[in-house]
Design a protein around this motif. Structure first.
Motif, PDB file in Angstrom:
ATOM      1  N   HIS A  56      77.427  -0.024  -6.348  1.00  0.00           N
ATOM      2  CA  HIS A  56      78.337  -0.871  -7.393  1.00  0.00           C
ATOM      3  C   HIS A  56      79.911  -0.303  -7.290  1.00  0.00           C
ATOM      4  CE1 HIS A  56      78.387   1.712 -10.697  1.00  0.00           C
ATOM      5  NE2 HIS A  56      77.394   2.476 -10.059  1.00  0.00           N
ATOM      6  N   ASP A  57      79.997   0.821  -7.054  1.00  0.00           N
ATOM      7  CA  ASP A  57      81.457   1.764  -7.327  1.00  0.00           C
ATOM      8  C   ASP A  57      82.100   1.458  -6.229  1.00  0.00           C
ATOM      9  OD1 ASP A  57      79.830   3.468  -6.209  1.00  0.00           O
ATOM     10  OD2 ASP A  57      79.860   4.799  -7.794  1.00  0.00           O
ATOM     11  N   LYS A  58      81.470   0.980  -5.031  1.00  0.00           N
ATOM     12  CA  LYS A  58      82.270   1.086  -3.839  1.00  0.00           C
ATOM     13  C   LYS A  58      83.156  -0.219  -3.520  1.00  0.00           C
ATOM     14  CE  LYS A  58      78.863   3.671  -1.188  1.00  0.00           C
ATOM     15  NZ  LYS A  58      77.881   3.685  -0.925  1.00  0.00           N
ATOM     16  N   PRO A  59      84.300  -0.099  -2.688  1.00  0.00           N
ATOM     17  CA  PRO A  59      84.837  -1.526  -2.534  1.00  0.00           C
ATOM     18  C   PRO A  59      84.075  -2.529  -2.153  1.00  0.00           C
ATOM     19  CG  PRO A  59      85.827   0.126  -1.110  1.00  0.00           C
ATOM     20  CD  PRO A  59      84.662   0.766  -2.115  1.00  0.00           C
ATOM     21  N   TYR A  60      84.489  -3.830  -2.294  1.00  0.00           N
ATOM     22  CA  TYR A  60      83.770  -5.229  -2.111  1.00  0.00           C
ATOM     23  C   TYR A  60      82.206  -5.121  -2.434  1.00  0.00           C
ATOM     24  CZ  TYR A  60      87.755  -5.072   1.040  1.00  0.00           C
ATOM     25  OH  TYR A  60      89.133  -5.023   1.701  1.00  0.00           O
ATOM     26  N   ALA A  61      81.980  -4.182  -3.205  1.00  0.00           N
ATOM     27  CA  ALA A  61      80.361  -4.337  -3.820  1.00  0.00           C
ATOM     28  C   ALA A  61      79.968  -5.715  -4.354  1.00  0.00           C
ATOM     29  CB  ALA A  61      80.227  -3.197  -4.690  1.00  0.00           C
ATOM     30  N   GLU A  62      80.956  -6.452  -4.823  1.00  0.00           N
ATOM     31  CA  GLU A  62      80.785  -7.805  -5.507  1.00  0.00           C
ATOM     32  C   GLU A  62      80.218  -8.651  -4.625  1.00  0.00           C
ATOM     33  OE1 GLU A  62      83.779  -6.022  -6.027  1.00  0.00           O
ATOM     34  OE2 GLU A  62      84.211  -6.042  -8.150  1.00  0.00           O
ATOM     35  N   LYS A 166      95.254 -12.478 -10.755  1.00  0.00           N
ATOM     36  CA  LYS A 166      94.667 -11.228 -10.798  1.00  0.00           C
ATOM     37  C   LYS A 166      93.512 -11.113 -11.740  1.00  0.00           C
ATOM     38  CE  LYS A 166      97.244  -8.894  -7.609  1.00  0.00           C
ATOM     39  NZ  LYS A 166      97.374 -10.167  -6.874  1.00  0.00           N
ATOM     40  N   MET A 167      92.785 -12.161 -12.224  1.00  0.00           N
ATOM     41  CA  MET A 167      91.756 -12.046 -13.423  1.00  0.00           C
ATOM     42  C   MET A 167      90.418 -11.953 -12.478  1.00  0.00           C
ATOM     43  SD  MET A 167      93.337 -15.366 -14.946  1.00  0.00           S
ATOM     44  CE  MET A 167      92.196 -15.728 -16.654  1.00  0.00           C
ATOM     45  N   ARG A 168      90.138 -10.533 -12.418  1.00  0.00           N
ATOM     46  CA  ARG A 168      88.904 -10.173 -11.430  1.00  0.00           C
ATOM     47  C   ARG A 168      87.688 -10.708 -11.911  1.00  0.00           C
ATOM     48  NH1 ARG A 168      88.396  -4.809  -8.117  1.00  0.00           N
ATOM     49  NH2 ARG A 168      86.416  -5.003  -7.247  1.00  0.00           N
ATOM     50  N   LEU A 169      87.538 -10.639 -12.973  1.00  0.00           N
ATOM     51  CA  LEU A 169      86.120 -10.944 -13.550  1.00  0.00           C
ATOM     52  C   LEU A 169      85.841 -12.590 -13.359  1.00  0.00           C
ATOM     53  CD1 LEU A 169      83.334  -9.704 -14.408  1.00  0.00           C
ATOM     54  CD2 LEU A 169      84.044  -9.945 -16.944  1.00  0.00           C
ATOM     55  N   VAL A 173      83.194 -15.151 -11.323  1.00  0.00           N
ATOM     56  CA  VAL A 173      82.342 -16.005 -12.103  1.00  0.00           C
ATOM     57  C   VAL A 173      82.502 -17.175 -11.412  1.00  0.00           C
ATOM     58  CG1 VAL A 173      82.032 -17.371 -14.174  1.00  0.00           C
ATOM     59  CG2 VAL A 173      82.367 -14.799 -14.118  1.00  0.00           C
ATOM     60  N   MET A 174      83.914 -17.671 -11.070  1.00  0.00           N
ATOM     61  CA  MET A 174      84.144 -19.027 -10.352  1.00  0.00           C
ATOM     62  C   MET A 174      83.715 -18.959  -9.050  1.00  0.00           C
ATOM     63  SD  MET A 174      85.796 -20.811 -12.686  1.00  0.00           S
ATOM     64  CE  MET A 174      86.127 -22.356 -11.670  1.00  0.00           C
ATOM     65  N   ILE A 175      83.787 -17.959  -8.416  1.00  0.00           N
ATOM     66  CA  ILE A 175      83.344 -18.030  -6.819  1.00  0.00           C
ATOM     67  C   ILE A 175      81.882 -18.004  -7.174  1.00  0.00           C
ATOM     68  CG2 ILE A 175      82.800 -16.466  -4.903  1.00  0.00           C
ATOM     69  CD1 ILE A 175      85.897 -15.603  -5.422  1.00  0.00           C
ATOM     70  N   GLY A 176      80.924 -17.203  -7.942  1.00  0.00           N
ATOM     71  CA  GLY A 176      79.786 -17.249  -8.101  1.00  0.00           C
ATOM     72  C   GLY A 176      79.232 -18.537  -8.371  1.00  0.00           C
ATOM     73  N   TYR A 177      79.857 -19.397  -9.415  1.00  0.00           N
ATOM     74  CA  TYR A 177      79.602 -20.712  -9.423  1.00  0.00           C
ATOM     75  C   TYR A 177      79.628 -21.887  -8.474  1.00  0.00           C
ATOM     76  CZ  TYR A 177      78.792 -24.735 -12.465  1.00  0.00           C
ATOM     77  OH  TYR A 177      78.348 -26.368 -12.876  1.00  0.00           O
ATOM     78  N   ALA A 178      80.698 -21.520  -7.788  1.00  0.00           N
ATOM     79  CA  ALA A 178      81.055 -22.400  -6.946  1.00  0.00           C
ATOM     80  C   ALA A 178      79.902 -22.015  -5.612  1.00  0.00           C
ATOM     81  CB  ALA A 178      82.405 -21.885  -5.886  1.00  0.00           C
ATOM     82  N   MET A 179      79.309 -21.092  -5.430  1.00  0.00           N
ATOM     83  CA  MET A 179      78.243 -20.546  -4.541  1.00  0.00           C
ATOM     84  C   MET A 179      76.884 -21.287  -5.223  1.00  0.00           C
ATOM     85  SD  MET A 179      79.490 -19.039  -2.270  1.00  0.00           S
ATOM     86  CE  MET A 179      78.723 -18.149  -0.873  1.00  0.00           C
TER      87      MET A 179
END
Length: 444
Positions: A56-62, A166-169, A173-179
């Motif tokens: 979770h703390d690594k880059p691109y973990a999302e 740059k609203m990361r969270l 959420v938007m990308i997750g919903y799109a998926m």
């Protein structure tokens, strides 16, 4: 060290091997139904949530979370059961990112429930329903397609805007919903195939209206959850004059009313029939043993006499898988109560919560154990951890003795997965069973 690795990997393998040969999972795997693929999606989501938590703390973990959202979307096209793993994912994320307080835990629960409702029923049922209403109100000028494109455009703009600002969270959420929407779009197949009018076209969901009815599961009817009319023992009928809390005996069919009269209260019916007969009995089938393949037969441990000893499905596991799971549960809560809580949430939501939600009537046409496979999957995680726990205990008492570890492992694999496979084989082996093939042949 090496011994830790043995305990770790062997535990995983032990739990997986046990789950594979449990009665319910084996039956689902060889039946032409969606429960095996639904279970595959659930297991994948659970595994990916744990992968995310390890990195979770690594880059691109999302990217793991985005992929999980896609799997939820596409899993809906298989079965809604998969969506219940959302609460497991929420707990895993929460314990990695937040410090535990009552307030933050309650907030996480609220967010998880909101996310669940956003997908079901909002996205799955409400969005197509609105499309149907708009079409009716505008006399078909604004069709479902225009409406769908408008929604997609809004999502795309949301992703673009949150990325730019740059609203990361919010972006995640938007990308997750799109998926989820992309995964859910696989449902288009239902309308497309139905419009081709194939010979078997159940519910004919070829119009938006019929499609919404199909999605809402209208054909199954509604059963009351928290408030409604219930059976009155004095009159022997459903009392329509009063609303009761937690109505469990709600069906007015004559044979159901007859069955309801055996119970003094809804509470008794809930525990005795819905929980004990329609869930715990299945749970015991998988981890203690099964008496026979005759409808409504009970569980059987192998220690007692039974008149079904000649039945091919008569299988007793001497309580062993159940005890391993119990030990694994205690071991998990002692060592990592946070993740243990996540597994517990999965276990309860795919088991008892479904019992509560379905509010089943008596005389089911067939055994319903396949519906609770997610719950048995969660328990199998603890069976695996039980094996890991035993290897760790062994280390404490006899030190790092590899021979003893391998010996214990061999014994454990023999008495649980191997024994269960041996006991379940006669009733699950489909070789020489030509009923399905002959039936299809005759039909064609």
């Amino acid at each position: 060290g090496f011994m830790d690795q043995i305990g770790l990997y062997a535990g995983g393998l032990f739990g997986a091997a046990t789950f594979t040969v449990t009665h319910t999972q084996w039956f689902n795997a060889v039946e032409a139904e969606m429960y095996a693929s639904s279970m595959f999606f659930t297991a994948l989501v659970v595994w990916m949530a744990l992968r995310w938590s390890a990195n979770h703390d690594k880059p691109y973990a999302e990217r793991w979370l985005v992929l999980i959202a896609y799997l939820f979307g596409i899993g809906i096209g298989v079965h809604l059961l998969n969506l219940l793993a959302l609460f497991f994912v929420a707990l895993i994320i929460y314990f990695k990112k937040q410090k535990f307080t009552i307030l933050s835990f309650a907030a996480m629960g609220g967010i998880a429930i909101a996310a669940f409702l956003l997908v079901y029923p909002f996205t799955i049922i409400k969005l197509p329903d609105v499309a149907d209403n708009i079409s009716e109100m505008t006399y078909g000028l604004i069709g479902p397609f225009t409406y769908m494109f408008a929604i997609l455009a809004a999502i795309v703009y949301g992703i673009y805007y949150t990325q730019k600002k740059k609203m990361r969270l919010a972006n995640l959420v938007m990308i997750g919903y799109a998926m989820i929407i992309i995964g859910y779009s696989s449902y288009a197949l239902v309308i497309i195939r139905s419009q081709a009018a194939p010979p078997i076209d159940e519910n004919d969901p070829s119009t938006v209206e019929a499609f919404v009815s199909y999605l809402s599961r209208d054909q199954y009817g509604q059963s009351p959850l928290l408030m409604g009319s219930t059976f009155d023992n004095q009159t022997g009928n459903i009392d329509r004059s009063a609303e009761t809390l937690f109505p469990r005996r709600h069906s007015s069919q004559p044979q159901h009313l007859d069955y309801y009269s055996n119970f003094d209260s809804d509470w008794e019916y809930f525990w005795s029939y819905q929980v004990n007969h329609m869930y715990l009995r299945y749970f015991n089938w998988n981890f203690i043993g099964r008496e026979a393949d005759i409808q409504d037969t009970g569980w059987y441990s192998g220690f007692t006499d039974t008149r079904y000893s000649e039945n091919p499905a008569n299988s007793g596991y001497l309580y062993l898988p159940f005890l391993f799971g119990l030990f694994g549960l205690l071991f998990h809560f002692r060592n990592d109560w946070r993740r243990a809580l996540a597994v517990l949430a999965l276990f309860i939501l795919t088991g008892l919560a479904i019992i509560f939600y379905l509010n089943q009537t008596p005389y089911e046409p067939r055994e319903r154990d396949y519906a609770y496979v997610g719950s048995f999957f969660a328990y199998s995680i603890w069976i695996g951890l039980g094996a890991t726990g035993i290897i760790e205990l062994l280390q404490q008492y006899i030190g790092r003795n590899t021979a003893a570890a391998y010996g214990t492992l061999g014994l454990m694999f023999l008495i649980v997965p191997a024994w269960m496979a041996y006991e379940n084989w006669p009733s699950h082996d489909r070789s020489e069973n030509y009923v399905a093939r002959d039936y299809a042949y005759n039909l064609l």
